[in-house]
Write a protein that holds these residues in place. Structure first.
Motif, PDB file in Angstrom:
ATOM      1  N   ALA A  15      -1.073   9.827  -1.643  1.00 37.76           N
ATOM      2  CA  ALA A  15      -0.518   9.849  -0.155  1.00 37.76           C
ATOM      3  C   ALA A  15      -0.481   8.454   0.164  1.00 37.76           C
ATOM      4  O   ALA A  15      -1.343   7.583  -0.301  1.00 37.76           O
ATOM      5  CB  ALA A  15      -1.379  10.873   0.869  1.00 37.76           C
ATOM      6  N   GLN A  16       0.253   8.413   1.105  1.00 40.16           N
ATOM      7  CA  GLN A  16       0.733   6.901   1.582  1.00 40.16           C
ATOM      8  C   GLN A  16      -0.479   6.676   2.504  1.00 40.16           C
ATOM      9  O   GLN A  16      -1.064   7.463   3.450  1.00 40.16           O
ATOM     10  CB  GLN A  16       1.820   6.979   2.526  1.00 40.16           C
ATOM     11  CG  GLN A  16       2.122   5.374   2.840  1.00 40.16           C
ATOM     12  CD  GLN A  16       3.653   5.311   3.616  1.00 40.16           C
ATOM     13  OE1 GLN A  16       3.753   6.014   4.491  1.00 40.16           O
ATOM     14  NE2 GLN A  16       4.389   4.229   3.136  1.00 40.16           N
ATOM     15  N   THR A  17      -1.043   5.493   2.520  1.00 39.08           N
ATOM     16  CA  THR A  17      -2.103   5.088   3.446  1.00 39.08           C
ATOM     17  C   THR A  17      -1.795   3.904   4.444  1.00 39.08           C
ATOM     18  O   THR A  17      -0.734   3.452   4.385  1.00 39.08           O
ATOM     19  CB  THR A  17      -3.203   4.488   2.279  1.00 39.08           C
ATOM     20  OG1 THR A  17      -2.786   3.181   1.856  1.00 39.08           O
ATOM     21  CG2 THR A  17      -3.413   5.170   1.145  1.00 39.08           C
ATOM     22  N   LEU A  18      -2.934   3.554   5.258  1.00 35.76           N
ATOM     23  CA  LEU A  18      -2.490   2.598   6.223  1.00 35.76           C
ATOM     24  C   LEU A  18      -2.333   1.123   5.532  1.00 35.76           C
ATOM     25  O   LEU A  18      -1.221   0.622   5.956  1.00 35.76           O
ATOM     26  CB  LEU A  18      -3.616   2.678   7.131  1.00 35.76           C
ATOM     27  CG  LEU A  18      -3.850   1.523   8.133  1.00 35.76           C
ATOM     28  CD1 LEU A  18      -2.794   1.367   9.176  1.00 35.76           C
ATOM     29  CD2 LEU A  18      -4.976   1.246   8.873  1.00 35.76           C
ATOM     30  N   ARG A  19      -2.907   1.201   4.396  1.00 32.01           N
ATOM     31  CA  ARG A  19      -2.540  -0.210   3.582  1.00 32.01           C
ATOM     32  C   ARG A  19      -1.201  -0.327   3.289  1.00 32.01           C
ATOM     33  O   ARG A  19      -0.374  -1.364   3.445  1.00 32.01           O
ATOM     34  CB  ARG A  19      -3.485  -0.167   2.512  1.00 32.01           C
ATOM     35  CG  ARG A  19      -3.137  -1.340   1.720  1.00 32.01           C
ATOM     36  CD  ARG A  19      -3.192  -2.634   1.995  1.00 32.01           C
ATOM     37  NE  ARG A  19      -2.744  -3.550   1.101  1.00 32.01           N
ATOM     38  CZ  ARG A  19      -2.263  -4.867   1.458  1.00 32.01           C
ATOM     39  NH1 ARG A  19      -2.052  -5.008   2.441  1.00 32.01           N
ATOM     40  NH2 ARG A  19      -1.964  -5.715   0.185  1.00 32.01           N
ATOM     41  N   ASP A  20      -0.447   0.875   2.515  1.00 35.35           N
ATOM     42  CA  ASP A  20       0.654   0.683   2.399  1.00 35.35           C
ATOM     43  C   ASP A  20       1.832   0.575   3.523  1.00 35.35           C
ATOM     44  O   ASP A  20       2.857  -0.089   3.404  1.00 35.35           O
ATOM     45  CB  ASP A  20       1.100   2.374   1.666  1.00 35.35           C
ATOM     46  CG  ASP A  20       0.365   2.911   0.482  1.00 35.35           C
ATOM     47  OD1 ASP A  20       0.162   1.700  -0.099  1.00 35.35           O
ATOM     48  OD2 ASP A  20      -0.110   3.857   0.357  1.00 35.35           O
ATOM     49  N   ALA A  21       1.397   1.440   4.790  1.00 35.38           N
ATOM     50  CA  ALA A  21       2.145   1.139   5.890  1.00 35.38           C
ATOM     51  C   ALA A  21       2.320  -0.204   6.491  1.00 35.38           C
ATOM     52  O   ALA A  21       3.321  -0.793   6.712  1.00 35.38           O
ATOM     53  CB  ALA A  21       1.811   2.073   7.046  1.00 35.38           C
ATOM     54  N   LEU A  22       1.179  -0.896   6.350  1.00 29.22           N
ATOM     55  CA  LEU A  22       1.032  -2.318   6.939  1.00 29.22           C
ATOM     56  C   LEU A  22       1.873  -3.467   6.019  1.00 29.22           C
ATOM     57  O   LEU A  22       2.589  -4.080   6.463  1.00 29.22           O
ATOM     58  CB  LEU A  22      -0.592  -2.718   6.868  1.00 29.22           C
ATOM     59  CG  LEU A  22      -1.544  -2.330   7.965  1.00 29.22           C
ATOM     60  CD1 LEU A  22      -2.891  -2.512   7.755  1.00 29.22           C
ATOM     61  CD2 LEU A  22      -1.131  -2.614   9.345  1.00 29.22           C
TER      62      LEU A  22
END
Length: 220
Positions: free
Chosen positions: A15-22
């Motif tokens: 799943a996409q993570t906060l790290r990915d979104a940042l």
């Protein structure tokens, strides 16, 4: 903007993570800021002073937007920002009395009541990874000019890469669905905006000399 640190909501595998979104959402702002500061020639004292003062102004705003009594998970970033501000003051000491000594007037936009520590540390820890390159450029330029290569306490401040590694691990464990993701991203964008604003204000100061390389590369 008032909020508490994001809950450690574990992201499921794949799943996409906060790290990915940042990384995805903030790369354009980060790249634009890099281009803006790259218009400065750190071998020129006037440009170097603008660089230092812009960083002092932006970091000062970031520090003011964080609780003075941080939670344990915030302490590494809070301690680092204090040390960096002290290093900036030391590096700026030779420029005392210069027309560009003080910070440029700030805009009327006030800092948020609380800057999320995950937003601050994304900007703070990430920015330290490339400073050794800038420090080397400054030293080499001084040597080429026949001047003593005085160390830049700010650029050469020792940074423990484990802080960034731990940050990446932490944000990789938080799901992008965390309800505070958008606030964290917005706060990080605000930090980048403070750096861009500080640079623009110092460059537009009547006392700031214009160099040919600036005319070729617009700062923003």
């Amino acid at each position: 903007m008032t909020h508490s640190p994001a809950a450690p909501e574990t992201a499921s595998s794949g799943a996409q993570t906060l790290r990915d979104a940042l990384r995805q959402r903030l790369t354009p702002a980060h790249d634009a800021l890099d281009r803006a500061f790259s218009a400065l020639d750190l071998g020129i004292d006037a440009d170097y002073a603008v660089f230092l003062r812009a960083h002092r102004q932006a970091l000062g705003r970031m520090q003011a937007a964080i609780d003075t009594d941080p939670a344990p998970e915030q302490m590494a970033g809070s301690a680092l920002i204090r040390r960096l501000l002290a290093a900036l003051e030391a590096d700026l000491a030779p420029f005392t009395g210069h027309a560009l000594c003080g910070d440029a007037p700030q805009s009327q936009n006030t800092a948020p009541l609380r800057l999320h520590p995950l937003a601050r540390d994304y900007v703070l820890f990430g920015s330290r990874l490339g400073t050794q390159v800038l420090a080397r450029r400054r030293r080499e330029a001084l040597v080429q000019q026949g001047r003593d290569a005085v160390p830049s306490q700010y650029l050469e401040h020792v940074f423990d890469p484990r802080l960034w590694q731990n940050y990446v691990h932490q944000t990789s464990q938080i799901s992008v669905e965390n309800p505070q993701t958008e606030s964290i991203i917005a706060d990080a964008e605000q930090c980048f905006e403070w750096f861009a604003l500080a640079l623009s204000q110092h460059l537009s100061s009547p006392a700031a000399p214009m160099h040919p390389h600036r005319a070729e590369k617009a700062p923003l």
